[in-house]
Design a protein around this motif. Structure first.
Motif, mmCIF file in Angstrom:
data_model
loop_
_atom_site.group_PDB
_atom_site.id
_atom_site.type_symbol
_atom_site.label_atom_id
_atom_site.label_comp_id
_atom_site.label_asym_id
_atom_site.label_seq_id
_atom_site.Cartn_x
_atom_site.Cartn_y
_atom_site.Cartn_z
ATOM 1 N N THR A 33 0.818 -1.222 0.000
ATOM 2 C CA THR A 33 0.000 0.000 0.000
ATOM 3 C C THR A 33 0.847 1.266 0.000
ATOM 4 O O THR A 33 0.353 2.343 0.328
ATOM 5 C CB THR A 33 -0.950 0.017 1.213
ATOM 6 O OG1 THR A 33 -0.179 0.129 2.428
ATOM 7 C CG2 THR A 33 -1.793 -1.242 1.263
ATOM 8 N N ILE A 34 2.107 1.143 -0.369
ATOM 9 C CA ILE A 34 2.980 2.321 -0.450
ATOM 10 C C ILE A 34 2.728 3.010 -1.791
ATOM 11 O O ILE A 34 3.424 2.766 -2.788
ATOM 12 C CB ILE A 34 4.460 1.929 -0.290
ATOM 13 C CG1 ILE A 34 4.709 1.321 1.080
ATOM 14 C CG2 ILE A 34 5.362 3.140 -0.481
ATOM 15 C CD1 ILE A 34 6.129 0.816 1.292
ATOM 16 N N HIS A 35 1.671 3.816 -1.835
ATOM 17 C CA HIS A 35 1.328 4.553 -3.050
ATOM 18 C C HIS A 35 0.602 5.837 -2.656
ATOM 19 O O HIS A 35 0.151 6.006 -1.511
ATOM 20 C CB HIS A 35 0.470 3.706 -3.992
ATOM 21 C CG HIS A 35 -0.747 3.120 -3.354
ATOM 22 N ND1 HIS A 35 -1.831 3.877 -2.956
ATOM 23 C CD2 HIS A 35 -1.052 1.827 -3.037
ATOM 24 C CE1 HIS A 35 -2.751 3.100 -2.436
ATOM 25 N NE2 HIS A 35 -2.309 1.856 -2.457
ATOM 26 N N ILE A 36 0.477 6.743 -3.592
ATOM 27 C CA ILE A 36 -0.017 8.090 -3.290
ATOM 28 C C ILE A 36 -1.499 8.141 -2.944
ATOM 29 O O ILE A 36 -1.983 9.180 -2.502
ATOM 30 C CB ILE A 36 0.264 9.051 -4.465
ATOM 31 C CG1 ILE A 36 -0.437 8.580 -5.741
ATOM 32 C CG2 ILE A 36 1.766 9.190 -4.692
ATOM 33 C CD1 ILE A 36 -0.312 9.565 -6.892
ATOM 34 N N ARG A 37 -2.233 7.037 -3.098
ATOM 35 C CA ARG A 37 -3.658 7.037 -2.747
ATOM 36 C C ARG A 37 -3.916 6.539 -1.339
ATOM 37 O O ARG A 37 -5.054 6.549 -0.873
ATOM 38 C CB ARG A 37 -4.444 6.182 -3.749
ATOM 39 C CG ARG A 37 -4.378 6.707 -5.172
ATOM 40 C CD ARG A 37 -5.144 5.826 -6.142
ATOM 41 N NE ARG A 37 -4.646 4.451 -6.133
ATOM 42 C CZ ARG A 37 -3.552 4.043 -6.776
ATOM 43 N NH1 ARG A 37 -2.842 4.913 -7.484
ATOM 44 N NH2 ARG A 37 -3.165 2.782 -6.726
ATOM 45 N N ASN A 38 -2.872 6.069 -0.665
ATOM 46 C CA ASN A 38 -3.041 5.559 0.698
ATOM 47 C C ASN A 38 -3.381 6.718 1.640
ATOM 48 O O ASN A 38 -2.608 7.681 1.751
ATOM 49 C CB ASN A 38 -1.738 4.883 1.149
ATOM 50 C CG ASN A 38 -1.866 4.222 2.507
ATOM 51 O OD1 ASN A 38 -2.394 4.794 3.451
ATOM 52 N ND2 ASN A 38 -1.370 3.003 2.609
ATOM 53 N N LEU A 48 3.423 17.067 7.053
ATOM 54 C CA LEU A 48 4.786 17.528 6.792
ATOM 55 C C LEU A 48 4.833 18.652 5.767
ATOM 56 O O LEU A 48 5.893 19.249 5.546
ATOM 57 C CB LEU A 48 5.644 16.358 6.295
ATOM 58 C CG LEU A 48 5.847 15.185 7.264
ATOM 59 C CD1 LEU A 48 6.725 14.120 6.617
ATOM 60 C CD2 LEU A 48 6.452 15.652 8.579
ATOM 61 N N GLY A 49 3.699 18.937 5.135
ATOM 62 C CA GLY A 49 3.700 19.946 4.089
ATOM 63 C C GLY A 49 4.411 19.482 2.844
ATOM 64 O O GLY A 49 5.015 20.281 2.113
ATOM 65 N N ARG A 50 4.357 18.182 2.591
ATOM 66 C CA ARG A 50 4.984 17.617 1.400
ATOM 67 C C ARG A 50 3.904 16.983 0.521
ATOM 68 O O ARG A 50 2.751 16.845 0.942
ATOM 69 C CB ARG A 50 6.049 16.581 1.803
ATOM 70 C CG ARG A 50 7.247 17.203 2.511
ATOM 71 C CD ARG A 50 8.347 16.201 2.753
ATOM 72 N NE ARG A 50 9.515 16.823 3.363
ATOM 73 C CZ ARG A 50 10.486 17.435 2.708
ATOM 74 N NH1 ARG A 50 10.459 17.489 1.389
ATOM 75 N NH2 ARG A 50 11.511 17.971 3.348
ATOM 76 N N THR A 51 4.271 16.598 -0.671
ATOM 77 C CA THR A 51 3.312 15.958 -1.568
ATOM 78 C C THR A 51 3.248 14.465 -1.258
ATOM 79 O O THR A 51 4.240 13.872 -0.793
ATOM 80 C CB THR A 51 3.720 16.137 -3.036
ATOM 81 O OG1 THR A 51 4.953 15.438 -3.273
ATOM 82 C CG2 THR A 51 3.885 17.613 -3.382
ATOM 83 N N PRO A 52 2.103 13.826 -1.523
ATOM 84 C CA PRO A 52 2.032 12.371 -1.369
ATOM 85 C C PRO A 52 3.091 11.652 -2.204
ATOM 86 O O PRO A 52 3.646 10.633 -1.769
ATOM 87 C CB PRO A 52 0.613 12.037 -1.844
ATOM 88 C CG PRO A 52 -0.169 13.276 -1.564
ATOM 89 C CD PRO A 52 0.782 14.403 -1.842
ATOM 90 N N GLY A 53 3.398 12.199 -3.388
ATOM 91 C CA GLY A 53 4.430 11.586 -4.220
ATOM 92 C C GLY A 53 5.789 11.606 -3.551
ATOM 93 O O GLY A 53 6.547 10.634 -3.640
ATOM 94 N N SER A 54 6.097 12.709 -2.864
ATOM 95 C CA SER A 54 7.375 12.820 -2.168
ATOM 96 C C SER A 54 7.479 11.801 -1.040
ATOM 97 O O SER A 54 8.508 11.143 -0.871
ATOM 98 C CB SER A 54 7.539 14.238 -1.615
ATOM 99 O OG SER A 54 8.692 14.336 -0.800
ATOM 100 N N VAL A 55 6.399 11.654 -0.275
ATOM 101 C CA VAL A 55 6.403 10.695 0.835
ATOM 102 C C VAL A 55 6.465 9.275 0.294
ATOM 103 O O VAL A 55 7.204 8.424 0.801
ATOM 104 C CB VAL A 55 5.170 10.887 1.730
ATOM 105 C CG1 VAL A 55 5.110 9.812 2.810
ATOM 106 C CG2 VAL A 55 5.202 12.280 2.370
#
Length: 264
Positions: A33-38, A48-55
């Motif tokens: 489940t390591i994806h930007i929709r989680n 964190l003020g970051r994008t889901p893609g970055s995380v």
């Protein structure tokens, strides 16, 4: 909930505290489940003020470091990524509690124990009380980590009712401080098999098949109830292995060695 503008943070280097929170999340969500929709990943990105893609990319970096994975993730890790990962995995008790405390502070929420009860460390005075707080918080972390590692299913029976699942230690909590929170010292078991494992009525072979102790087999003479049959039917069954944090064979051998009746 405290957040930082993603437009301000997305291009900034990751800090140690942010990496600790990312490792915390890496440990507590199923690997697939390591994806930007989680939603959990999106929540951390917002905090964190970051994008889901970055995380998501950072978690993939950690997957490339994780020695328990056959399939590696992204390879573009920084020295700080590797240093913080090593720090976390060499000091589970301190780092799990630190990351849980930081997450609670970011969310402006209390800490929680394994039963979901609120914990306010400031209300506990003295070293013994604070040690108890840390233990309760870390047990919650361990439960989340183990259940997610095994996709919230008993590794023997496949049972997926959360209230009936236990994050079992292979070598007991009290007998190995270093490995108390090591995910390779954990199994997700249903409550009955957990109790049998804890009492050394069942164990695992080196190839992760269920072994039944001679002591349990002796009960065949006096009982034939459903619970007993449920345990006996597990003998020789290979457990469902996770994609990461595989059980440590050395710890499995220690568990067998703790039995008063040697397994055959």
């Amino acid at each position: 909930m405290t957040t930082v503008s993603s437009s301000h943070r997305k291009s900034q280097p990751w800090t140690r505290n942010e990496l600790i929170l990312a490792i915390n999340l890496y440990c507590k969500i199923p690997f697939g489940t390591i994806h930007i929709r989680n939603p959990k990943l999106i929540e951390l990105a917002t905090l964190l003020g970051r994008t889901p893609g970055s995380v998501s990319y950072k978690l993939a970096n950690f997957a490339s470091i994780d020695p328990t994975l056959d399939r590696k993730g992204a390879a573009h890790t920084s020295k700080l990524d590797r240093d913080v990962w090593t720090e976390f995995f060499n000091n589970w008790e301190e780092m799990a509690y630190e990351s849980e405390s930081q997450m609670a502070a970011l969310k402006k929420e209390p800490l929680h124990d394994a039963d979901g009860n609120d914990i306010y460390p400031e209300n506990h005075v003295g070293d013994d009380a604070l040690r108890l707080v840390k233990t309760r918080v870390n047990q919650q972390f361990f439960r989340h980590m183990i259940l997610s590692t095994y996709d919230n299913r008993c590794c023997i029976t496949g049972l997926s009712v959360p209230d009936l699942l236990v994050a079992s230690h292979i070598v007991p909590w009290a007998q190995d401080k270093k490995n108390r929170l090591n995910p390779s010292n954990g199994l997700c078991l249903n409550a009955l098999h957990d109790k049998a494992f804890d009492r050394h009525l069942i164990s695992l072979s080196d190839d992760f098949k269920v072994m039944v102790s001679p002591r349990l087999k002796e009960y065949r003479e006096v009982t034939d109830d459903a619970g007993y049959r449920f345990l006996m039917e597990s003998e020789g069954k290979e457990i469902r292995l996770p994609r990461r944090f595989l059980p440590d064979v050395g710890l499995v051998r220690r568990h067998r060695g703790l039995s008063s009746d040697p397994y055959r």
